[in-house]
Design a protein around this motif. Structure first.
Motif, short mmCIF file in Angstrom:
data_model
loop_
_atom_site.label_atom_id
_atom_site.label_comp_id
_atom_site.label_asym_id
_atom_site.label_seq_id
_atom_site.Cartn_x
_atom_site.Cartn_y
_atom_site.Cartn_z
N UNK A 161 0.84 -1.20 0.00
CA UNK A 161 0.00 0.00 0.00
C UNK A 161 0.87 1.25 0.00
N UNK A 162 1.91 1.22 0.83
CA UNK A 162 2.81 2.38 0.93
C UNK A 162 3.61 2.53 -0.36
N UNK A 219 -10.66 7.44 -3.56
CA UNK A 219 -11.92 6.87 -4.05
C UNK A 219 -11.67 5.66 -4.93
N UNK A 220 -10.73 5.78 -5.88
CA UNK A 220 -10.47 4.68 -6.81
C UNK A 220 -9.98 3.42 -6.11
N UNK A 221 -9.20 3.61 -5.04
CA UNK A 221 -8.64 2.47 -4.32
C UNK A 221 -9.47 2.09 -3.09
N UNK A 236 -7.35 4.49 7.04
CA UNK A 236 -6.28 3.78 6.33
C UNK A 236 -5.37 4.77 5.61
N UNK A 237 -5.97 5.82 5.03
CA UNK A 237 -5.16 6.83 4.35
C UNK A 237 -4.19 7.49 5.32
N UNK A 238 -4.68 7.81 6.51
CA UNK A 238 -3.80 8.41 7.53
C UNK A 238 -2.69 7.44 7.91
N UNK A 239 -3.02 6.15 8.03
CA UNK A 239 -2.01 5.14 8.35
C UNK A 239 -0.97 5.01 7.24
N UNK A 240 -1.40 5.08 5.99
CA UNK A 240 -0.47 5.03 4.86
C UNK A 240 0.46 6.23 4.91
#
Length: 196
Positions: free
Chosen positions: A20-21, A54-56, A62-66
């Motif tokens: 993910x990262x 949105x696409x993923x 999760x975005x904050x974790x990434x």
């Protein structure tokens, strides 16, 4: 029966893998180079981040974790960054992405974000972000808001500003002595303001 057999699907959904990262890192670098070569504006950059989420189908958490994992890769301490932002009066949990759940956004919220991005797309080339310091002198003589932008000091008051104010002069002299050269003082007195 033990609680450790219960699966929290939110934890699984928001768990960040190295892949993910990696994917996010590549995406950010591509956007960054597009901004640097002028083919992408900062407003479009922001919009592309929302599109990526949105696409993923990436939740806000999760975005904050990434982002945190991404920062850790480059030796940045995300907690230290948050502390510094809070020192500037920015609470990342309530500003910007912090309170947006991309998966549960209404069309109205999405339209509002697009309008914001549209403003920056239209006027972004004229706007320059600045870091200023603000303080106040409030005494029997003056009621002034002071905005400091490097060697420029702007004095704002809805009344006439008295330059005979010892507290104001002491402040200005102290600031001038930091530079060891002249500073520009701008008086904005007797101003009016209104809600638009």
């Amino acid at each position: 029966m033990s609680d450790d057999r219960i699966i929290d699907f939110n934890d699984l959904k928001n768990k960040v893998k190295d892949s993910d990262v990696d994917k996010f890192e590549q995406y950010i670098y591509n956007l960054y180079f597009s901004v640097m070569d002028g083919s992408l504006t900062m407003a479009e950059f922001s919009r592309k981040i929302f599109d990526y989420m949105q696409e993923n189908k990436i939740s806000q958490e999760k975005f904050m974790n990434i982002q945190k994992k991404f920062m850790e890769r480059y030796g940045m301490d995300s907690e230290e960054v948050e502390r510094q932002l809070k020192n500037f009066g920015i609470d990342s949990s309530s500003a910007g992405f912090g309170n947006i759940d991309i998966n549960n956004m209404t069309n109205e919220k999405i339209e509002s974000i697009k309008n914001s991005a549209g403003f920056y797309e239209k006027y972004g080339h004229k706007i320059q972000p600045k870091s200023c310091i603000t303080t106040f002198v409030k005494n029997d003589i003056n009621d002034i808001e002071i905005v400091i932008d490097q060697e420029k000091v702007m004095l704002y008051s809805n009344k006439k500003i008295s330059l005979m104010d010892a507290e104001l002069n002491e402040f200005l002299l102290g600031y001038k002595n930091m530079f060891n050269k002249k500073i520009r003082v701008v008086l904005c007195e007797n101003y009016s303001e209104y809600d638009y």
